[in-house]
Structures are given as C-alpha cells and as structure tokens.
Design an enzyme around this catalytic site. Sequence first.
Site, PDB file in Angstrom:
ATOM      1  CE  LYS A  44      -3.942  -1.810   2.666  1.00 45.54           C
ATOM      2  NZ  LYS A  44      -4.972  -1.616   1.651  1.00 45.54           N
TER       3      LYS A  44
ATOM      4  CG  ASP B 160      -7.614  -4.817   7.230  1.00 45.88           C
ATOM      5  OD1 ASP B 160      -8.807  -4.548   7.002  1.00 45.88           O
ATOM      6  OD2 ASP B 160      -6.864  -5.381   6.415  1.00 45.88           O
TER       7      ASP B 160
ATOM      8  NE  ARG C 257     -10.838  -9.739  -2.132  1.00 42.91           N
ATOM      9  CZ  ARG C 257     -11.190  -8.815  -3.013  1.00 42.91           C
ATOM     10  NH1 ARG C 257     -11.535  -9.176  -4.232  1.00 42.91           N
ATOM     11  NH2 ARG C 257     -11.193  -7.540  -2.685  1.00 42.91           N
TER      12      ARG C 257
HETATM   13  N1  BES Z   1      -8.045  -3.762   4.309  1.00 44.72           N
HETATM   14  C1  BES Z   1      -8.218  -3.372   2.972  1.00 44.72           C
HETATM   15  C2  BES Z   1      -9.518  -2.603   2.738  1.00 44.72           C
HETATM   16  C3  BES Z   1      -9.585  -1.225   3.311  1.00 44.72           C
HETATM   17  C4  BES Z   1      -9.199  -0.142   2.555  1.00 44.72           C
HETATM   18  C5  BES Z   1     -10.064  -1.021   4.571  1.00 44.72           C
HETATM   19  C6  BES Z   1      -9.283   1.132   3.071  1.00 44.72           C
HETATM   20  C7  BES Z   1     -10.153   0.235   5.079  1.00 44.72           C
HETATM   21  C8  BES Z   1      -9.766   1.321   4.342  1.00 44.72           C
HETATM   22  C9  BES Z   1      -8.232  -4.576   2.043  1.00 44.72           C
HETATM   23  O1  BES Z   1      -7.482  -5.639   2.458  1.00 44.72           O
HETATM   24  C10 BES Z   1      -7.673  -4.083   0.735  1.00 44.72           C
HETATM   25  O2  BES Z   1      -6.566  -3.684   0.719  1.00 44.72           O
HETATM   26  N2  BES Z   1      -8.482  -4.128  -0.297  1.00 44.72           N
HETATM   27  C11 BES Z   1      -8.069  -3.640  -1.548  1.00 44.72           C
HETATM   28  C12 BES Z   1      -8.598  -4.585  -2.595  1.00 44.72           C
HETATM   29  C13 BES Z   1      -8.069  -4.300  -3.954  1.00 44.72           C
HETATM   30  C14 BES Z   1      -6.608  -4.669  -4.030  1.00 44.72           C
HETATM   31  C15 BES Z   1      -8.854  -5.081  -4.946  1.00 44.72           C
HETATM   32  C16 BES Z   1      -8.646  -2.245  -1.756  1.00 44.72           C
HETATM   33  O3  BES Z   1      -9.808  -2.040  -1.382  1.00 44.72           O
HETATM   34  O4  BES Z   1      -7.933  -1.360  -2.194  1.00 44.72           O
HETATM   35 ZN    ZN Z   2      -7.178  -5.798   4.523  1.00 42.82          ZN
HETATM   36 ZN    ZN Z   3      -5.428  -5.440   1.866  1.00 43.10          ZN
END
Ligand code: BES
Ligand code: ZN
Ligand code: ZN
Length: 502
Positions: free
Chosen positions: A281, A292, A356
């Site tokens: 990230k 999370d 997931r």
């Molecule tokens: N934990 C994150 C989702 C998230 C994002 C929670 C922002 C709270 C705030 C999750 O694991 C994630 O990173 N999801 C990605 C999925 C993507 C790579 C398809 C996302 O939402 O960017």
């Molecule tokens: Zn996550």
């Molecule tokens: Zn993630």
Amino acid sequence: MKLHISKKNPDEYSCDISIFFIRQSEEKKKKIACEKSIFADVNRAYTSGDFVGREGQTLLLYRDSVPSSGKSKVSRILAVGLGKEDVGEEMFRKAGGTVASTVLRTKARRIQIVLPEIPDFDRSLMAQALTEGLVLGAYQFRKYKTKDDDNGEKPGTIDDVAFHVPGESGDVRKGMVRGQITGKCVCDARDMSNEPGNFWTPDHFVMYGRKIAKMHDLKCTILTKEKMKALGMGGILGVNQGSAQPPAMVVLEYNCGRKKAPTLLLVGKGLTFDSGGISLKPGQGMEEMKYDMSGGAAVMAVMDAIGTIRPANINVVAIVPATENLPGPTALKPGDIISQYGGKTVEVINTDAEGRLILADALAYGAKKYKPKMIVDLATLTGAVIIGLGHHRTGLLGNDDELAEKIISAGERCGEPLWRLPLAPEYRKQLNSKVADMKNVDKRDAGTITAAAFLEEFVEKIPWAHLDIAGTAWDFTEKPYIPKGPSGVGVRTLIEFLREWE
Ligand code: BES
Ligand code: ZN
Ligand code: ZN
C-alpha cells in the site's frame, strides 16, 4: 461507570450534576416546557434566546439553592436539548453522548439523570439508548498516554450515574442493564481496534477468546498454524507467509442448550496489520491499517455480550481468522496460486486483497463443520465501499433477502445504518482465472461486489450476509456518542439482531 436507580427527590439526591432533557418546540412559544424545579432558570435562558432545546444544545447552570426545597444537594444543573425530530432511540443515544462529553469537561463525577416524560415512548428503550449513549460517549483510549492532557489537567471521568425514577422502575432498570452490556462490548471492540499492530497481534485474539470463553463458559478452540496446514487452509497460511507472527483462527461456541436450536455462524476479519504485502500500500495513511481487524474485534465483543445475555433459542459460533499481511522474503507474490480450505484454487493477482483469502477459509470451514442456519461476516474488506457509501453506511451484500432485511432493520434501529448492494453472476464472472478456479481480484470496477462474489463461493448456499465495514469501522459518521477513530461498528447491530431473534 456504575449505573443505578434513585427514587429520591432529584433535589435531595447528593451528586455533582443533575441532567434534564428538553424538547425543542415546533412553534416559538413564550415559555419552554420543562421540569418544575428548573423551570425558572431554563426559561430565562429560553426567553433570552440562548437555549431553545435544539439537538445537542446544552445549558449548564450553577446554583446553591432551589426554590422548591430550600438548599439543594446538587450544585450543577445541565439541560440538554433533544431537538424537534420524531422521538426515537437515536435521539436518546445522541443525548446520552452529549451528556457524557459535557460532563467530562467538568470536574463532576457523580451524575443524576431525570428521564423526560414522553407519552407513548417505551421507557425501557429510552433508558437503554441513554445508557448506550453515555457509555459510548464517555469512551476514551488513554492506555499509551503517559501524561494527563495538554493543559496538565486530569481527564474527566464519570464514576456514578443514577437514573431518577420515582415509581415503578423495572422497565428502566432493564433498559439500563441492556444499554450497559452493549456499551461495554462496543467499547471493548474500540479498544481492540485502537491497539497498535505491535501489540494486538493474532495471539491477542487467542488470549481474548480464551478470556471470554472462561468468563462465560463458552467453548474456545484455537486452530494453530500446524492445524491449518493439516486442514488445507491455504488462504490464511498464504497471507501469513510474509509475517514473523504466526496466524491463528479463534473459534468460540455458545450453546443455548436446546438441541433443535439453529446455529448462527459469525466470521470476523482479524487482519492485525495490512501493509498490502508485496502489492504494498502507499505509505500515507498506512498506519490506519491496524484497524483491519475490526470485524474480528466486533465478533469477539458480540460473543462477550452473548455470554452475558445467554439467548435461549439460538446457538452462536464465532470464527476469527487472524494474521498480519506483510511483505517478508517468503511472502505471497502476485501470480501465486493457493488452495483454500475445501480445495478451490485461487490465483492471487493482488496480495492486498487478502481479507477475502482468510475469510474464505473461515467461512468454508465454519459452513462445513457447524452446518449453520445462517452466516454473517464482518470485514474491513474494500476501499471501494468507502468510495460508494462514504463513512456513513456499512455495505451489506448477501444471498438471502430475509436475512439481509433483518440485519438492515436491526442496524437502522440501533443507529448503524447499512445499505445493500447487489450480487449477480456477472460480478462473479469478473473473477474467472485462466489458470485457477478463480482469481482474487479483477480490475477496480465494482470492487465491493466482486469481493463479496468471491466470498459467496465459500458459503455453500447457506443464507449469508456480508457486512463491509471498511468505511464505518473507522471515522464512522461523527455523532456525540461516536468519536473519530474506531467506532466498534457491527457490535450493536448483531446484538440487536439476536435480541430480535429471541
Ligand atoms: N483492508 C483493505 C480494505 C480497506 C481499505 C479497509 C481502506 C479500510 C480502508 C483490504 O485488504 C484491501 O486492501 N483491499 C483492496 C482490494 C483491492 C486490491 C482489490 C482495496 O480495497 O484497495
Ligand atoms: Zn485488509
Ligand atoms: Zn489489503
């Protein structure tokens, strides 16, 4: 915060502050309607235009005597506006939050609450909502503060709350106790989410699970890394590969004792820190990814509440898959193929879509082992849900209209609104992979829905609802009883859902 009922005349009850609630009138009147003992003071503020009973408005008065009974034992009076909206639980939850934050700014420790008389409104619900608002509004996380606040002042606390109820008080007591149980569990969930990733590691979920199991006589089983290997849980093991902290899956079981009772399976994402893994990230804001694990925290807190409430007609199993997602030398890489519990294979396109993968193992394991009648999962799953719904509503997706409706209405009643998004085969098709049974992500389109479509593959057509709390678990719509930061969302919805079930 100790809560109890007082039958004494409000003027004769010894405390630091007396709280009264005042509704705002639709039309501009000469005088405001309120309790006799504070009438003169409040009306002075009303006629001057300073206080009209608007929602969230407060009037703090200092005095040493009251007209009715000579010397009063109460030196401060706080009038709190309820506004002119329709009377409902949320009105009192907010009012409770306003009381908490106002009192915390004073040196008062012992408070008395005089319930307003509102015909046709259930006093038990009023007491429950006020208590929830008070407990949640007084929430502070100061564990890592080594000093008092910036001015060197001790932070306020509320030690003792008395609800003034002159006559029969059974209904108020019932509401108060309910509100207190719920409030405490939501605060516990907030505490877990507030904890940093270097403290709240997967083993903390294990310790917490064991603690509440012992407290309430629940069954607690821990699936260790070894056990996961034996079971073929390639999702959580894969996500954990880059981390030095071992993963854990905490299983808690509440048995109501009725053989034929249905089982509800709860699953909560317990990702104790999500760096994204190799699909790292961006740095900015990454610190927030300690939360999370809020789905897991909510599920744990709900089990604590269930242990206290002990519903008579339902069994509940909770599973929290817990791990970090870090880019260590042995981490999962984009393109890797893993095998989930049950044997489905997944091509990992993006290691940041890890939630997931760990949920899939937990859902498939829970569905197979416990044969639940229904499944609810809570997860901070997608950033896309924040784009769609902001921080104001939890995204709900599922395969069963009745269950979805029940959860939505439970959320509505307790001030945790949800919004349903669709599921359909075309979304699932977006996850078709050339080399495995499916891939974990597609392009960004419909990100929240494709994430749910992925999970749906693992619930065996059992009625299931998925709550994407990425937007609401943190910086949920600010209200007097919801501070910035972790909200503990989901705990109240699930407790309400279970109470309604009963
Ligand atoms: N934990 C994150 C989702 C998230 C994002 C929670 C922002 C709270 C705030 C999750 O694991 C994630 O990173 N999801 C990605 C999925 C993507 C790579 C398809 C996302 O939402 O960017
Ligand atoms: Zn996550
Ligand atoms: Zn993630």
